[in-house]
Motif scaffolding. Structure first.
Motif, PDB file in Angstrom:
ATOM      1  N   LEU A 123       0.760  -1.402  -0.117  1.00  0.00           N
ATOM      2  CA  LEU A 123       0.056   0.003   0.073  1.00  0.00           C
ATOM      3  C   LEU A 123       0.876   1.239  -0.208  1.00  0.00           C
ATOM      4  O   LEU A 123       2.047   1.192   0.529  1.00  0.00           O
ATOM      5  CB  LEU A 123      -0.968   0.054   1.235  1.00  0.00           C
ATOM      6  CG  LEU A 123      -1.901  -1.076   1.281  1.00  0.00           C
ATOM      7  CD1 LEU A 123      -2.731  -0.932   2.721  1.00  0.00           C
ATOM      8  CD2 LEU A 123      -2.759  -1.051  -0.069  1.00  0.00           C
ATOM      9  N   LEU A 164      -4.816  -2.929  -6.066  1.00  0.00           N
ATOM     10  CA  LEU A 164      -4.651  -3.153  -4.721  1.00  0.00           C
ATOM     11  C   LEU A 164      -4.893  -4.697  -4.513  1.00  0.00           C
ATOM     12  O   LEU A 164      -5.012  -5.035  -3.274  1.00  0.00           O
ATOM     13  CB  LEU A 164      -5.583  -2.111  -4.053  1.00  0.00           C
ATOM     14  CG  LEU A 164      -5.251  -0.656  -3.912  1.00  0.00           C
ATOM     15  CD1 LEU A 164      -6.126   0.127  -2.779  1.00  0.00           C
ATOM     16  CD2 LEU A 164      -3.557  -0.279  -3.543  1.00  0.00           C
ATOM     17  N   GLU A 180      -8.963   6.099   0.051  1.00  0.00           N
ATOM     18  CA  GLU A 180      -7.869   6.128   1.240  1.00  0.00           C
ATOM     19  C   GLU A 180      -6.550   5.447   0.964  1.00  0.00           C
ATOM     20  O   GLU A 180      -5.605   5.766   1.252  1.00  0.00           O
ATOM     21  CB  GLU A 180      -8.727   5.972   2.415  1.00  0.00           C
ATOM     22  CG  GLU A 180      -9.563   6.748   3.191  1.00  0.00           C
ATOM     23  CD  GLU A 180     -10.366   6.414   4.389  1.00  0.00           C
ATOM     24  OE1 GLU A 180      -9.821   5.160   4.879  1.00  0.00           O
ATOM     25  OE2 GLU A 180     -11.181   7.167   4.824  1.00  0.00           O
ATOM     26  N   GLN A 181      -6.907   4.281   0.659  1.00  0.00           N
ATOM     27  CA  GLN A 181      -5.593   3.236   0.557  1.00  0.00           C
ATOM     28  C   GLN A 181      -4.730   3.657  -0.550  1.00  0.00           C
ATOM     29  O   GLN A 181      -3.590   3.652  -0.610  1.00  0.00           O
ATOM     30  CB  GLN A 181      -6.082   1.875   0.344  1.00  0.00           C
ATOM     31  CG  GLN A 181      -6.732   1.261   1.475  1.00  0.00           C
ATOM     32  CD  GLN A 181      -6.710   0.024   1.499  1.00  0.00           C
ATOM     33  OE1 GLN A 181      -6.171  -0.746   0.557  1.00  0.00           O
ATOM     34  NE2 GLN A 181      -7.284  -0.919   2.583  1.00  0.00           N
ATOM     35  N   HIS A 182      -5.262   4.266  -1.761  1.00  0.00           N
ATOM     36  CA  HIS A 182      -4.530   4.659  -2.896  1.00  0.00           C
ATOM     37  C   HIS A 182      -3.851   5.942  -2.585  1.00  0.00           C
ATOM     38  O   HIS A 182      -2.715   6.332  -3.209  1.00  0.00           O
ATOM     39  CB  HIS A 182      -5.367   4.907  -4.153  1.00  0.00           C
ATOM     40  CG  HIS A 182      -5.737   3.781  -4.895  1.00  0.00           C
ATOM     41  ND1 HIS A 182      -4.665   3.381  -6.045  1.00  0.00           N
ATOM     42  CD2 HIS A 182      -6.561   2.933  -5.027  1.00  0.00           C
ATOM     43  CE1 HIS A 182      -4.958   2.333  -6.591  1.00  0.00           C
ATOM     44  NE2 HIS A 182      -6.064   1.857  -5.976  1.00  0.00           N
TER      45      HIS A 182
END
Length: 228
Positions: free
Chosen positions: A7, A36, A56-58
């Motif tokens: 991540l 992801l 959010e993760q990106h």
């Protein structure tokens, strides 16, 4: 065996955050999920927070479900906002939970609402339910902070709503109160009760409440910046 997906780390500065957000613009949820290694749910009925989590993760957000801003080290909150084909918001925007007890001494300047809205990275997303979730795309980002006039109106709404809570009128608050900011029940179900103050100052049990930005605020905000 598939190797685990690394991540993104939190962005070092505002420029890096904006660059990452701009790279997401135009991409489908399916493409972003595949990068992801995540499955795409059929719909959002049981996965309401899925899109926010994906973005959010990106972007490398670190707060998760914590009360602080999503990019606390930059002082920036992330808000995804579903829009229709004309770029108009389809729903209100959750800001934070409303404190129903222990509010003596709280001011607008020290409030959680103002902290969350100090600087916001808005990311419009396609919200048309006729479009399969996997095919919906991410829009161009907007980094915003309230003008003096916006801050003043938000303050007036917040003070009106908090006065009602402090005076034991939480059960009288409707979604019509407040020009831009409203308070609504925010609970998984009708059994998730929390403590509040009643009209005679007595403790009562009621549904948790949340602060939300009305579409009457976010609609003109997006229209001004994207020249809709």
């Amino acid at each position: 065996m598939n190797s685990p997906v690394l991540l993104p780390t939190p962005p070092q500065d505002e420029a890096e955050l904006l660059q990452r957000a701009q790279q997401l613009a135009g991409q489908t949820f399916a493409a972003l999920a595949a990068q992801l290694g995540l499955p795409v749910p059929a719909d959002l009925r049981r996965d309401k927070g899925w899109v926010g989590m994906l973005i959010e993760q990106h972007l490398g957000a670190s707060a998760g479900s914590k009360a602080e801003q999503d990019f606390a080290h930059l002082g920036i909150e992330l808000k995804t906002i579903p829009v229709d084909a004309l770029g108009k918001p389809l729903e209100t925007t959750f800001v934070c939970l409303a404190p129903l007890t222990g509010n003596s001494g709280v001011t607008w300047e020290t409030s959680h609402v103002r902290h969350k809205l100090a600087r916001v990275l808005w990311i419009p997303i396609e919200g048309d339910r006729a479009l399969p979730l996997a095919d919906r795309r991410v829009g161009s980002p907007l980094l915003w902070q309230p003008s003096e006039e916006e801050d003043q109106q938000l303050r007036e709404d917040w003070e009106e709503l908090m006065d009602m809570i402090v005076l034991g009128q939480v059960e009288r608050i409707t979604a019509r109160h407040g020009a831009w900011l409203q308070i609504r029940p925010k609970a998984a179900n009708s059994k998730a009760l929390t403590e509040a103050i009643g009209e005679r100052g007595e403790p009562i049990m009621t549904l948790p409440r949340g602060f939300y930005l009305k579409k009457s605020f976010t609609g003109p905000l997006l229209a001004r910046h994207f020249l809709l």
